[in-house]
Structures are given as C-alpha cells and as structure tokens.
Scaffold this active site. Structure first.
Site, PDB file in Angstrom:
ATOM      1  CB  ILE A   1      -6.866  -7.972   6.751  1.00 12.99           C
ATOM      2  CG1 ILE A   1      -8.349  -8.206   7.059  1.00 12.99           C
ATOM      3  CG2 ILE A   1      -6.030  -8.064   8.012  1.00 12.99           C
ATOM      4  CD1 ILE A   1      -8.621  -9.592   7.621  1.00 12.99           C
TER       5      ILE A   1
ATOM      6  CD  GLU B   1     -12.871  -5.554  -3.006  1.00 12.99           C
ATOM      7  OE1 GLU B   1     -13.750  -6.439  -2.956  1.00 12.99           O
ATOM      8  OE2 GLU B   1     -11.654  -5.800  -2.857  1.00 12.99           O
ATOM      9  CG  ASN B   2      -7.229  -2.421  -6.191  1.00 14.28           C
ATOM     10  OD1 ASN B   2      -6.287  -3.177  -5.936  1.00 14.28           O
ATOM     11  ND2 ASN B   2      -7.662  -1.528  -5.305  1.00 14.28           N
TER      12      ASN B   2
ATOM     13  CG  ASP C   1      -2.226   0.686   0.998  1.00  9.67           C
ATOM     14  OD1 ASP C   1      -2.388   1.328  -0.054  1.00  9.67           O
ATOM     15  OD2 ASP C   1      -3.103   0.580   1.872  1.00  9.67           O
TER      16      ASP C   1
END
Length: 254
Positions: free
Chosen positions: A197, A76-77, A29
C-alpha cells in the site's frame, strides 16, 4: 463476471449500488515498465498513464462511484532523477489545467491532497485554482494525491489535535486530516503486480478491500474491460467490518 446492474421494468439497467464501492482509490504503478516493455523511453509511460483519464473517471461516476482517488506522486518519489521529477511536474500542471474544463463540464469536485511546499510554485497555484473552481461540484469527487505520504498526514493531524489542548475521538481526529471529509475507501486497486500500500491514505484504508492487478497502469487506464473487472471483483467480497458472518451486502446474518 457478477452482474452489477439490475433491470428496470422497461428493460433498461440501473447500477446495484449495494455492490458498488462508493470510494475507489488507485495506486497508478508501472508507467515506466509499460514503456520499457514497448521499447519506448521510460518517461513516455507517464504520458500514457494520463491518456484517457477523463473517460475512466466518467465511466466510474456514471456507474455510481462517487469518489475516485489517484496516487500520483508520493513523498518518496522525490528520490527519482531530476529529469523525471521535472517531467512529472510539468505533466501534472498540464493535466490539472485540462481538469479545470472537465470539472466544470461534468459538475465534478476536484481535490489535491498532500503537502504543496515542495511543488513548483505554478503547480501549487494550479492546485489551488482547480480546487476553488470546482468546489461546488456535486457530480462526484476526484482526488489527486500529489506529494502525499500517509504517515506525514497522520503526524500533522496529531500535532494539530495536540495544539487544541482537547482530547479527540476517531470522528474529531478525522477533522484534522487533509483527507478528513472524504469517504472511507471501499476498494483500493494497485497495478503492475506490486503488493503493497506504500504509505497511501493509511487512515482511509482501514477497512478497504484490496485488489492487485498484473497489468501496468497505462493498460488499466485504457481498458473498460478492466474497469468492469474491478467492480466485479469488489462485488464478490463479503464485507463484515469486524462483525459476524453476513450475506454479501444484505446486512442480514446467515
């Protein structure tokens, strides 16, 4: 820092494997935040996050870690801009092409987990080629979670198990998971001060130690000091797996 190595009689050092995670997983991230903090285009952070990747893998494998997993792109990206998605798909293709050489040189097995149905055709094909070419690697396992969602993986496994018409236990259920043959995660590391997570390898994280770092991923991927820090932090943990109080890694009760 804790000492993760024991001296041999000849003065050299060998890893104390009782204090090492066998499977370490990274949620990578902060690429865009790293770039923006440096006045760079956000997409430049993704490129920086790939740089030095092979050296990171080689460093952890050399110290006794046997499986390393990277969360690269979640289900989800796809909600990101089309420009960013296209950039990432091209970047992943280029990286996997490089990994083919790395796998053969270092005797590594590469796995790509996650659904390939939405991936560009050439990227999905490259995933297949990389897995096939490295299938016999015995020097360690490197896993990319690409278009991956932990809940989706479990739902697919449930449906596959139901289709057999037979009851399952934990061991047999794992055989239906895309990640079923992988070791349980011992240590999960997430960068960029995010404390979630995020639907990552939910089954394999059941007893994982969690470590959240303020550094962005492009900082960690370049820093041997941070790599050592993750191992030192893991060595401090007292892993009981639901049992009574035990001394660290000795298997003996205090």
């Amino acid at each position: 820092m804790l000492k993760l190595f024991k001296k041999k009689q000849n003065g050299t050092q060998t890893a104390d494997t009782k204090k090492l995670p066998k499977h370490i997983a990274f949620i990578c991230d902060g690429n865009r935040r790293w770039a923006e903090a440096r006045g760079l285009p956000p997409l430049a952070g993704h490129q920086a996050g790939i740089a030095n990747f092979e050296n990171l893998v080689d460093w952890f494998i050399a110290r006794g870690v046997t499986t390393i997993t990277f969360f690269l792109f979640s289900t989800e990206n796809w909600n990101r801009s089309q420009e960013e998605i296209d950039f990432l798909m091209d970047l992943f293709y280029t990286q996997l092409d490089k990994n083919m050489k790395h796998a053969l040189e270092k005797n590594l097995r590469y796995r790509v987990v996650g659904s390939r149905d939405r991936l560009p055709a050439r990227l999905a094909k490259k995933c297949d080629e990389l897995e096939s070419a490295s299938a016999e690697g015995t020097g360690g396992t490197v896993v990319f979670a690409l278009n991956y969602g932990g809940q989706d993986e479990i739902v697919a496994a449930v449906n596959a198990a139901i289709a057999t018409g037979e009851p399952v236990d934990k061991e047999t259920f794992e055989t239906f998971l895309d990640t079923g043959e992988l070791l349980p995660i011992d240590l999960m590391v997430r960068t960029s001060n995010e404390f979630r997570i995020s639907n990552f390898l939910l089954w394999k994280l059941a007893y994982a130690e969690l470590l959240f770092l303020p550094e962005h991923w492009p900082d960690l991927v370049r820093s041997e000091k941070l790599w050592q820090y993750t191992l030192d932090e893991y060595a401090k943990r007292n892993r009981r797996f639901g049992g009574g109080k035990k001394a660290n890694y000795s298997g003996k009760k205090k």
